[in-house]
Motif scaffolding. Structure first.
Motif, PDB file in Angstrom:
ATOM      1  N   CYS A  31       0.832  -1.185   0.000  1.00 52.08           N
ATOM      2  CA  CYS A  31       0.000   0.000   0.000  1.00 52.08           C
ATOM      3  C   CYS A  31       0.881   1.255   0.000  1.00 52.08           C
ATOM      4  O   CYS A  31       1.805   1.357   0.804  1.00 52.08           O
ATOM      5  CB  CYS A  31      -0.894  -0.012   1.239  1.00 52.08           C
ATOM      6  SG  CYS A  31      -1.937   1.450   1.396  1.00 52.08           S
ATOM      7  N   PRO A  32       0.612   2.206  -0.895  1.00 50.89           N
ATOM      8  CA  PRO A  32       1.418   3.429  -0.936  1.00 50.89           C
ATOM      9  C   PRO A  32       1.221   4.308   0.292  1.00 50.89           C
ATOM     10  O   PRO A  32       2.040   5.172   0.580  1.00 50.89           O
ATOM     11  CB  PRO A  32       0.934   4.131  -2.211  1.00 50.89           C
ATOM     12  CG  PRO A  32      -0.423   3.585  -2.463  1.00 50.89           C
ATOM     13  CD  PRO A  32      -0.401   2.175  -1.948  1.00 50.89           C
ATOM     14  N   GLU A  33       0.143   4.106   1.018  1.00 49.60           N
ATOM     15  CA  GLU A  33      -0.137   4.955   2.170  1.00 49.60           C
ATOM     16  C   GLU A  33       0.401   4.406   3.480  1.00 49.60           C
ATOM     17  O   GLU A  33       0.726   5.157   4.389  1.00 49.60           O
ATOM     18  CB  GLU A  33      -1.648   5.181   2.290  1.00 49.60           C
ATOM     19  CG  GLU A  33      -2.189   6.028   1.148  1.00 49.60           C
ATOM     20  CD  GLU A  33      -3.653   6.361   1.364  1.00 49.60           C
ATOM     21  OE1 GLU A  33      -3.976   6.957   2.387  1.00 49.60           O
ATOM     22  OE2 GLU A  33      -4.465   5.987   0.507  1.00 49.60           O
ATOM     23  N   CYS A  34       0.462   3.091   3.611  1.00 51.63           N
ATOM     24  CA  CYS A  34       0.885   2.529   4.894  1.00 51.63           C
ATOM     25  C   CYS A  34       1.915   1.409   4.752  1.00 51.63           C
ATOM     26  O   CYS A  34       2.372   0.882   5.758  1.00 51.63           O
ATOM     27  CB  CYS A  34      -0.341   2.040   5.669  1.00 51.63           C
ATOM     28  SG  CYS A  34      -1.149   0.621   4.929  1.00 51.63           S
ATOM     29  N   ALA A  35       2.240   1.040   3.523  1.00 51.87           N
ATOM     30  CA  ALA A  35       3.256   0.017   3.251  1.00 51.87           C
ATOM     31  C   ALA A  35       2.863  -1.374   3.742  1.00 51.87           C
ATOM     32  O   ALA A  35       3.704  -2.258   3.830  1.00 51.87           O
ATOM     33  CB  ALA A  35       4.619   0.425   3.815  1.00 51.87           C
ATOM     34  N   ARG A  36       1.583  -1.556   4.059  1.00 54.85           N
ATOM     35  CA  ARG A  36       1.136  -2.920   4.360  1.00 54.85           C
ATOM     36  C   ARG A  36       1.160  -3.736   3.082  1.00 54.85           C
ATOM     37  O   ARG A  36       0.917  -3.218   1.999  1.00 54.85           O
ATOM     38  CB  ARG A  36      -0.292  -2.915   4.882  1.00 54.85           C
ATOM     39  CG  ARG A  36      -0.405  -2.495   6.321  1.00 54.85           C
ATOM     40  CD  ARG A  36      -1.876  -2.209   6.615  1.00 54.85           C
ATOM     41  NE  ARG A  36      -2.026  -1.558   7.900  1.00 54.85           N
ATOM     42  CZ  ARG A  36      -2.348  -2.208   9.019  1.00 54.85           C
ATOM     43  NH1 ARG A  36      -2.588  -3.500   8.999  1.00 54.85           N
ATOM     44  NH2 ARG A  36      -2.449  -1.566  10.144  1.00 54.85           N
ATOM     45  N   ARG A  37       1.385  -5.019   3.224  1.00 58.90           N
ATOM     46  CA  ARG A  37       1.312  -5.898   2.073  1.00 58.90           C
ATOM     47  C   ARG A  37      -0.151  -6.051   1.665  1.00 58.90           C
ATOM     48  O   ARG A  37      -0.995  -6.335   2.503  1.00 58.90           O
ATOM     49  CB  ARG A  37       1.916  -7.263   2.406  1.00 58.90           C
ATOM     50  CG  ARG A  37       2.000  -8.182   1.235  1.00 58.90           C
ATOM     51  CD  ARG A  37       2.701  -9.461   1.628  1.00 58.90           C
ATOM     52  NE  ARG A  37       4.156  -9.300   1.617  1.00 58.90           N
ATOM     53  CZ  ARG A  37       4.897  -9.464   0.518  1.00 58.90           C
ATOM     54  NH1 ARG A  37       4.334  -9.792  -0.620  1.00 58.90           N
ATOM     55  NH2 ARG A  37       6.198  -9.312   0.576  1.00 58.90           N
ATOM     56  N   MET A  38      -0.427  -5.855   0.389  1.00 64.89           N
ATOM     57  CA  MET A  38      -1.804  -5.920  -0.084  1.00 64.89           C
ATOM     58  C   MET A  38      -2.100  -7.285  -0.693  1.00 64.89           C
ATOM     59  O   MET A  38      -1.219  -7.995  -1.155  1.00 64.89           O
ATOM     60  CB  MET A  38      -2.057  -4.826  -1.126  1.00 64.89           C
ATOM     61  CG  MET A  38      -1.882  -3.422  -0.556  1.00 64.89           C
ATOM     62  SD  MET A  38      -2.556  -2.132  -1.615  1.00 64.89           S
ATOM     63  CE  MET A  38      -1.427  -2.194  -2.991  1.00 64.89           C
TER      64      MET A  38
END
Ligand SMILES: [Zn+2]
Ligand SMILES: [Zn+2]
Length: 64
Positions: A31-38
């Motif tokens: 995710c570009p906003e939180c860097a969680r793996r999508m």
């Protein structure tokens, strides 16, 4: 913003494997906003990627 391909801060480092023409065709993984793996799904028209926090992104939404 974070790099959608490697999950590191966009402004940090060179991202040699993330900025090429091949990378532009690949679905994002982070995710570009939180860097969680999508969770990424490839669809007939492109792809859709879901962040557990920020919801869905689709290739159709990324114009330009
Ligand atoms: Zn990167
Ligand atoms: Zn997110």
């Amino acid at each position: 913003m974070f790099c959608v391909h490697c999950g590191r801060p966009d402004a940090e480092g060179e991202h040699p494997g993330c900025r090429g023409p091949r990378a532009a065709l690949e679905p994002p993984r982070f995710c570009p906003e939180c860097a969680r793996r999508m969770v990424v799904q490839v669809t007939p028209v492109g792809w859709s990627a879901r962040c557990s926090r920020h919801g869905d992104t689709t290739s159709a939404a990324r114009t330009g």
